[in-house]
Each structure stands twice: as structure tokens, then as C-alpha cells.
Design an enzyme around this catalytic site. Sequence first.
Site, short mmCIF file in Angstrom:
data_model
loop_
_atom_site.label_atom_id
_atom_site.label_comp_id
_atom_site.label_asym_id
_atom_site.label_seq_id
_atom_site.Cartn_x
_atom_site.Cartn_y
_atom_site.Cartn_z
N GLU A 13 0.58 -0.93 -0.40
CA GLU A 13 -0.23 0.04 0.25
C GLU A 13 0.95 1.26 0.36
O GLU A 13 1.66 1.23 1.07
CB GLU A 13 -0.76 0.50 1.40
CG GLU A 13 -2.37 1.35 1.08
CD GLU A 13 -2.56 1.23 2.08
OE1 GLU A 13 -3.77 2.31 2.05
OE2 GLU A 13 -2.44 0.88 3.46
N GLU B 71 5.12 4.31 3.75
CA GLU B 71 4.47 5.94 4.21
C GLU B 71 6.21 7.26 4.19
O GLU B 71 6.62 7.13 4.33
CB GLU B 71 3.93 5.72 5.51
CG GLU B 71 3.68 6.95 5.95
CD GLU B 71 2.86 8.52 5.24
OE1 GLU B 71 1.69 7.60 4.90
OE2 GLU B 71 3.18 9.41 5.04
N ASP C 7 9.35 8.28 0.05
CA ASP C 7 8.82 9.23 -0.37
C ASP C 7 8.34 7.82 -1.79
O ASP C 7 9.38 7.35 -2.82
CB ASP C 7 9.44 10.09 -1.22
CG ASP C 7 8.70 11.05 -2.32
OD1 ASP C 7 7.88 10.53 -3.65
OD2 ASP C 7 8.40 12.50 -2.68
N ASP D 291 -3.42 12.11 -1.85
CA ASP D 291 -3.58 12.56 -1.73
C ASP D 291 -3.76 13.62 -3.47
O ASP D 291 -3.08 13.32 -4.42
CB ASP D 291 -2.30 13.97 -1.20
CG ASP D 291 -2.24 13.35 0.02
OD1 ASP D 291 -2.33 12.53 0.90
OD2 ASP D 291 -0.50 13.05 0.51
N LYS E 134 -3.39 21.64 -7.79
CA LYS E 134 -3.23 21.52 -9.02
C LYS E 134 -2.31 20.95 -9.98
O LYS E 134 -1.76 20.32 -10.21
CB LYS E 134 -2.18 22.67 -8.36
CG LYS E 134 -2.52 24.45 -7.14
CD LYS E 134 -1.44 24.95 -6.58
CE LYS E 134 -2.11 25.84 -5.99
NZ LYS E 134 -0.98 26.20 -4.28
N ASP F 128 -12.56 9.64 -2.79
CA ASP F 128 -14.06 9.79 -2.52
C ASP F 128 -13.85 11.49 -3.27
O ASP F 128 -14.81 11.99 -3.82
CB ASP F 128 -13.99 10.55 -1.06
CG ASP F 128 -14.03 11.27 0.12
OD1 ASP F 128 -12.09 11.25 -0.50
OD2 ASP F 128 -14.21 12.05 0.00
N THR G 183 -10.79 2.20 4.84
CA THR G 183 -9.15 3.28 5.06
C THR G 183 -9.57 4.05 6.65
O THR G 183 -11.04 3.75 6.52
CB THR G 183 -8.36 3.65 3.57
OG1 THR G 183 -9.06 4.68 4.09
CG2 THR G 183 -8.38 2.97 2.94
N GLU G 184 -9.08 4.24 7.02
CA GLU G 184 -9.28 5.69 7.84
C GLU G 184 -10.04 6.64 7.29
O GLU G 184 -11.13 7.25 7.56
CB GLU G 184 -8.37 6.53 8.68
CG GLU G 184 -7.41 5.31 9.60
CD GLU G 184 -6.08 5.11 10.16
OE1 GLU G 184 -5.56 5.05 9.16
OE2 GLU G 184 -5.80 4.26 10.49
N TYR G 185 -9.62 6.96 5.96
CA TYR G 185 -9.95 8.02 4.92
C TYR G 185 -11.21 7.97 4.71
O TYR G 185 -12.62 8.85 4.64
CB TYR G 185 -9.26 8.66 3.92
CG TYR G 185 -8.23 9.81 4.82
CD1 TYR G 185 -7.34 9.66 5.42
CD2 TYR G 185 -8.08 11.35 3.96
CE1 TYR G 185 -6.78 10.61 5.45
CE2 TYR G 185 -7.77 11.86 3.81
CZ TYR G 185 -6.94 11.45 5.03
OH TYR G 185 -5.70 12.71 5.66
#
Length: 212
Positions: free
Chosen positions: A43, A68, A95, A117, A121, A153, A192-194
Site C-alpha cells: 500500500e 508512507e 517518497d 493526496d 494544482k 472519494d 481505510t481511515e479516510y
Amino acid sequence: MRLRNITGSREVIADSQYVIHEENWNPGSWNEIFGNDNPIRIEIGMGKGKFIHTMAGLHPEINYVGIEKYSSVLLRAIQKMEEEELPNLRFIRMDAEDITKVFGQGEVDRIYLNFSDPWPKDRHAKRRLPSGEFLGRYDVILKKDGVLEFKTDNRPLFDFAVEELEPAGWKAEVITYDLHADEKLVEGNIMTEYEEKFSAMGNPICKYVIYR
Ligand code: SAM
């Protein structure tokens, strides 16, 4: 997700047996690290690690690696492992731009991107984890018949991700714009948490599963 800088998180990570540190990155060596020949699923952008920790608990026959960028966030996943240690789960702080320095060609069986994320832009589009640039990196590390699963989402990010597929040589096996309303697709879905947070707010969850 950026938590405030937690004092000592770098030190905890440096000392953690659950983290594979840069000096030990050696593409092609993951089966050695886990000590078995089980498939490796990753992940990217795991946040605090609820999804991957749950998956690893449910599937001891699969090895999981959570990636992460931020120490303060990874720290939470390490704390979860200290509470419930799993032999088939390890972490990397990095990264994901450098992902091909960590996994060898075709070494990964499946990639999960969850609530990546959005980088709204245009000039930051290349930083989006489902962008064509990243699909090119995943193409190297994912085995030939491997798949990538993406949930979000964020509709503009999802539409962007879908548009990136064809030019990068990927195809969708599954696309839904409301995962939780699809009885079949939602079966066995690990939130997931989100996902918990945004679905509780009434946001539909988009998901694709892609292959090339
Ligand atoms: N996947 C989790 C979930 O669904 O609850 C966390 C989602 S959070 C919005 C996105 C996470 O991805 C953040 O923790 C962020 O630090 C991480 N991330 C973003 N870009 C990354 C990159 N290039 N490499 C590694 N992690 C990244």
C-alpha cells in the site's frame, strides 16, 4: 495526511524492527526478508496503517509492505504493530517516487492506493499517486498479471486517474463510482481511515481495479 511533527518519531522509526531501512533496500530480496515465497502486496501512502494491518491479519499467506512518506504518520502504524505484531507486515518510510529502488522487476503481486493526496494544482499533477508518471513506476515493479486497486472519494482525482490509464497502457477491470452501494464489489471491503471518515459524511467512494 500530515500530523504535527511528533518528537522522537524519527528515532523510533530508526530503531524499529518493523521498518526496512534505506541501507537494507535491495530490490529482489523481499522473499528473503519475509523468509518465504508468499506474494507481496503493497500500500503506497498507507497513512496510519489501519487498512494494511487489517489485511495482513486476515491474510497470513500474503506478505504486506506499507509505504508512507512522513515519520509522524508511520509512527502510528508502528505503534499498532507493537500492540499486535504480524510477521507478514513490514514498513518503509520513503517518497514513493523512489519505489523502483525498493522493489525489483515484477516483484510485487498487487498495489493498493487508498485516498491518495489530490494535489489539485495542475502543475503538481505528476505527484498524484495514480498519475501516468507513477503508473510507469508501478509497471516496473508489478508482476505481469498483477493488479492495482485505487479508492478515493475525490471525484476530480478519480476522473483524472481514469483518464491516465489508456495513454499509460493500463485497462480497468472494475470501475465504480459508489463502491458501498455495490453489493458485490463491497463484499470483503476493508475500510481505510479516510474511507470511514468520508463515507460517514455521505461521500460516495470511487474505486478501480486496473491491469495492463
Ligand atoms: N491510505 C490512508 C487512508 O486511506 O486512510 C491514508 C490516506 S492520506 C490522505 C494519504 C497518505 O499518503 C498520507 O499519509 C501521505 O503522507 C501519504 N503519501 C502521499 N504521497 C506520498 C508519496 N509520494 N510517498 C509515500 N507516501 C505518500
